[in-house]
Design an enzyme around this catalytic site. Structure first.
Site, PDB file in Angstrom:
ATOM      1  NE  ARG A 188      23.738  20.762  26.236  1.00  0.00           N
ATOM      2  CZ  ARG A 188      24.765  20.331  25.482  1.00  0.00           C
ATOM      3  NH1 ARG A 188      24.883  19.040  25.203  1.00  0.00           N
ATOM      4  NH2 ARG A 188      25.663  21.161  25.012  1.00  0.00           N
ATOM      5  CD  GLU A 222      26.573  18.506  30.895  1.00  0.00           C
ATOM      6  OE1 GLU A 222      27.300  18.849  29.939  1.00  0.00           O
ATOM      7  OE2 GLU A 222      25.497  19.048  31.152  1.00  0.00           O
TER       8      GLU A 222
END
Lengths: 153, 776
Positions: B320, B729
């Site tokens: 990520r 997030e």
């Protein structure tokens, strides 16, 4: 020896006096609203009111509540079970996420508002500064307390 | 309702509540794992942890501890009946180490006893002989010894070397970012309760019910159907209970299996902070080439993560980071290299943002340097480089509905940027030791698990004959209000009010094989599954409703034209003649219509070829940006945040109040990470700040004076259930704006002509050092 816990008289045994107050409330009285967040009095999740002043129950013994009035979060709602206006304000303002810090936060705010019916936002910040919340970012908590103040006047 | 339902906000009867559990929370009635009444005969478990980051275990003597009255079991690696292996993505992590400890705080033995006090006393009686070994603690040490969890990973696009050679300007540098303690208010906990036969129920504070079930079964040598995992709610998690809850659940399960009694294992705060993994620290290097106008043409970056002692989720987190190395900027030529290093710190793990904040921080540093090099405003450089509609990322996914130029423009207007710049310059000219600065960070965040198969979810919905609903889904409630959102979706689909729906605990018996509640996908995945389940019920109820309308009111209407709304079903042409939902349900039941449904959802079209570093890993992107006005005291190094402005595109939010809470909370958490939350360990790999009095998280005093959040609500094609977007997030990364604001303030000392060498986090010490360096 006695203490008044949420308005009810409770006889304390000699054996109880040395016990940790948070454990006593949670494990023996089933009042699990006060949480063990850090165990060293630094996070505020275990806050209860003793004679209307917020105390860290994880750092207190049962001996510290002899003859005192103890208010836990379970005692704040009204007799009929409906929420106290401060509790309602927290719910309405979105001042809650995971809920773990909430009981200590609400009680600390309750103590503030009992003593000061018109706190400024700065005073609210100061009163709550020892209560940690990791979810909300606090803004709505200030809003909730500010909006509930009128019910104490 | 028709197909365009997808992009229409759900009609909910009555105002959506902030939180389904809100009333319970404020009354102290909501129950976390250790708040449930204790089952009879419950034991308490305590752990002996390795004092050494790396040591050979020579012997473990448990005899004295086992002999202590009240002790039911003392367990070590020798007592694991199944596989002594709790690794998931990679099987490299033992439940108990058998020959060598891998981090300070690793559990070596467990005591289960009648009380916590007895268990703690017995732990003190276990004698372990260790031979201390030299630990590897830093990324530099690990890279030197080639201690990587997997061969380095790569994503490449264009020809970076050629583009660097041709660039008007080339810069290079190193960037480090620090770890972060999760500090969920509820510490790690699990209660294991034995049932008949081999059954064990684990009341685990986990984000990953299926993982705990699978691994507990493996450790005990049982089958998955012997183990039930049940989670009502968590007292915060932030990724720290995605993978890192498994070990505690397995330890409780082992003690339960051995003693055949209920066992509670709850970490004390100091244990939790000392023993558990954190956000990954990163050390990265980059080369960047850009035009004389400030357009980035080439970017070569090497991202190195400190993974800690076991693989855990490090490879997914690294991935990520790499997939967010571009952040919001189009880079025609890019080479992104990633390495996850094996060290002897507690296994670093998921933490809100999951590597993206670290990858983004590097390119944001690059943007600032481009601006400083060219004497431009950093905000202009960011806008210039922002993705335009459809431009492709380095991994080949087009950025559809890209909108950063517009969002940055909104941010400038909201914050009155030009005026603010002038005010800051004026302030700095008239103050010697107090300096102010502005930081701006845009964020583009991809939504989906990058491990494509995880993008699936199930829901189980029962309508009872009184018209109330029991809804189970795979998501775990941890304050993000996934239960509220999923219930809203089901309520909208059935046209009923939210108070008819009870959202049940996450339970592996009702919803099996659930993906972790993570990656900001909880509401997308589980909401979509719940919608599917509710849709089935609706389809089955429709013919019954059509018949009832005809019989009761003489109304002829086709099934697909029925309106389900406000707890009633009607022909939209005759809204005054409805069938109450409860009546319809009862009629369906007596006509033997199935009132239970299992809904399943798999995110369409996501894929990623790891070897090639190309694909379409994300269902869609979340876009936003933030500005922070900071003030630093150059003498003490203290800083404070004065104003924060955020612009965040929510698309068609399911619940704007919840989303606003997520944005505000995430920003403050990111601000803490970037400024004063400092994870420090000693030379032996032991964490030093292991209480809230030594590790500072933001308090109410750290709030900005002005905290303005603009949520841009509008229909977007690239979105999820009912046109909404994930929220958990991305806003954490906005907190980096505070770091850049502090840096900007320090750089005013040199008239913004040179860069401050400011460490991350920007602690008072870091501020003073950077200022002294800049002054020369």
């Amino acid at each position: 020896m006695i203490a008044y816990i949420n308005g009810r008289k409770r006889v304390l045994a000699e054996d109880d006096l040395g016990k940790n107050l948070l454990s006593f409330l949670r494990d023996e009285l089933g009042l699990t609203g006060a949480k063990n967040g850090c165990g060293i009095g630094a996070c505020g999740a275990c806050t209860v009111l003793v004679n209307n002043r917020p105390v860290r129950s994880c750092r207190k013994a049962v001996a510290d509540i002899v003859d005192a009035n103890v208010l836990t979060i379970e005692g704040l709602a009204r007799e009929d079970g409906s929420l106290h206006p401060l509790q309602q304000a927290f719910a309405d303002a979105g001042a809650i996420q995971c809920g773990f810090c909430t009981p200590g936060m609400v009680l600390t705010a309750h103590a503030l508002l009992l003593a000061n019916h018109e706190p400024t936002r700065a005073e609210i910040r100061r009163a709550i500064s020892g209560n940690l919340c990791r979810c909300t970012g606090y803004q709505q908590i200030i809003d909730a307390i500010e909006s509930a103040a009128k019910f104490y006047r | 309702m028709t197909k365009d339902h997808q992009t229409v906000k759900p009609a909910i009867a009555g105002a959506p509540p902030q939180h389904l559990s809100g009333g319970l929370h404020v009354a102290g009635q909501s129950r976390f794992v250790v708040d449930e009444p204790r089952p009879a005969g419950m034991l308490f478990a305590k752990l002996l942890a390795s004092p050494y980051a790396r040591a050979r275990i020579i012997s473990i003597d448990t005899a004295k501890a086992a002999a202590l009255p009240g002790v039911a079991a003392v367990l070590t690696h020798r007592d694991v009946p199944g596989a002594n292996q709790i690794g998931h993505a990679v099987r490299d992590e033992p439940l108990f180490p058998s020959d060598e400890t891998a981090f300070a705080g690793q559990p070596v033995a467990l005591v289960a006893a009648e009380s916590e006090a007895i268990a703690a006393a017995a732990v003190g009686m276990i004698a372990v002989k260790y031979q201390e070994l030299e630990p590897v603690l830093t990324i530099a040490q690990a890279l030197k010894q080639d201690l990587l969890y997997a061969p380095e990973r790569r994503i490449e696009r264009g020809d970076v070397d050629q583009a660097l050679a041709k660039a008007d300007h080339v810069i290079e540098g190193t960037v480090a970012s620090g770890g972060q303690e999760h500090f969920y208010l509820e510490t790690q906990a699990c209660r294991a309760v034995p049932g008949e036969d081999n059954e064990i129920v684990l009341y685990s504070a986990t984000q990953s019910t299926a993982e705990v079930q699978e691994i507990a079964a493996r450790v005990l040598g049982l089958s998955s159907n012997d183990i039930t995992v049940d989670v009502r709610r968590l007292g915060g998690a932030f990724g720290g209970k995605e993978r890192a809850a498994t070990i505690w659940a397995c330890l409780a399960a082992l003690a339960c299996r051995k003693t055949r009694r209920p066992v509670e294992l709850r970490l004390e705060r100091i244990e939790d902070m000392a023993w558990t993994g954190k956000r990954h620290p990163y050390e990265s290097t980059y080369q960047a080439g850009f035009t004389r106008d400030g357009k980035l043409t080439a970017y070569a970056v090497e991202l190195n993560a400190n993974g800690g002692a076991y693989t855990d989720l490090s490879m997914a987190i690294l991935e990520r980071s790499m997939l967010h190395a571009d952040n919001a900027y189009h880079i025609p030529n890019a080479r992104i290299v990633g390495r996850a290093c094996r060290t002897n710190l507690p296994p670093n793990t998921a933490f809100r943002g999951f590597g993206a904040p670290q990858g983004i921080f590097v390119i944001e540093r690059v943007m600032e340097r481009i601006a400083r090099t060219l004497g431009k405003d950093p905000l202009d450089v960011r806008t210039l480089n922002a993705y335009r509609e459809g431009e492709a990322t380095p991994y080949g996914q087009p950025v559809d509905e890209a909108c950063h130029p517009e969002l940055l423009d909104r941010l400038q207007r909201n914050a009155q940027y030009d005026r603010l710049r002038g005010e800051v310059a004026g302030f700095n000219a008239s103050h010697r030791t107090l300096k102010r600065g502005i930081g701006v960070v845009p964020v583009k965040f991809g939504i989906s698990f990058t491990t494509a198969f995880l993008n699936q979810a199930s829901a189980l919905l029962w309508v009872y004959t009184d018209g109330t609903v029991s809804l189970s889904h795979g998501g775990v409630e941890m304050g993000q209000e996934v239960n509220t959102k999923v219930a809203q979706v089901a309520a909208a689909e059935l046209g009923i009010s939210l108070d008819r729906i009870r959202v049940e605990s996450a339970n592996t018996k009702r919803v099996g094989n659930a993906s972790p509640t993570a990656a900001s996908t909880g509401s997308d995945l589980n909401g979509s599954a719940a919608r599917e389940a509710a849709g089935q019920i609706r389809q089955r109820l429709a013919p019954v409703a059509a018949r009832l309308l005809k019989e009761k009111h003489g109304i002829k209407v086709s099934e697909d034209r029925l309106a389900f709304a406000n707890d009633r079903i009607c022909d939209p042409r005759h809204p005054d003649k409805p069938i109450p939902f409860a009546e319809l349900v009862h009629e369906a039941y007596v006509n033997r219509v199935d009132l239970g449904a299992h809904g399943f959802y798999a995110t369409p079209g996501v894929h990623f070829d790891r070897a090639a570093g190309q694909g379409r890993p994300f269902h869609y992107f979340v876009f936003g940006c933030a500005l922070a006005l900071m003030e630093v005291d150059l003498v003490s190094g203290n800083s404070r945040i004065i104003d924060a402005h955020i612009v965040h595109e929510t698309a068609s939010s399911l619940n704007p109040e919840i989303d606003q809470g997520q944005i505000a909370g995430a920003f403050i958490q990111g601000y803490g990470w970037a400024t004063f939350e400092e994870v420090v360990h000693d030379a032996k790999g032991r964490y030093l700040a292991v209480t809230p009095s030594t590790y500072k998280i933001p308090t109410i005093r750290d709030l900005p004076e002005t905290f303005a959040i603009e949520m841009v609500e509008r229909p977007r094609k690239c979105s999820s259930v009912f046109g909404s977007k994930g929220i958990g997030e991305p806003p954490l990364i906005y907190g980096e704006a505070a770091w850049f604001g502090i840096k900007d303030a320090i750089e005013s000392l040199a008239d913004h002509k040179s860069e401050a060498d400011l460490a991350f986090p920007a602690t008072p010490e870091a501020v003073v050092l950077a200022a002294e360096k800049l002054k020369g």
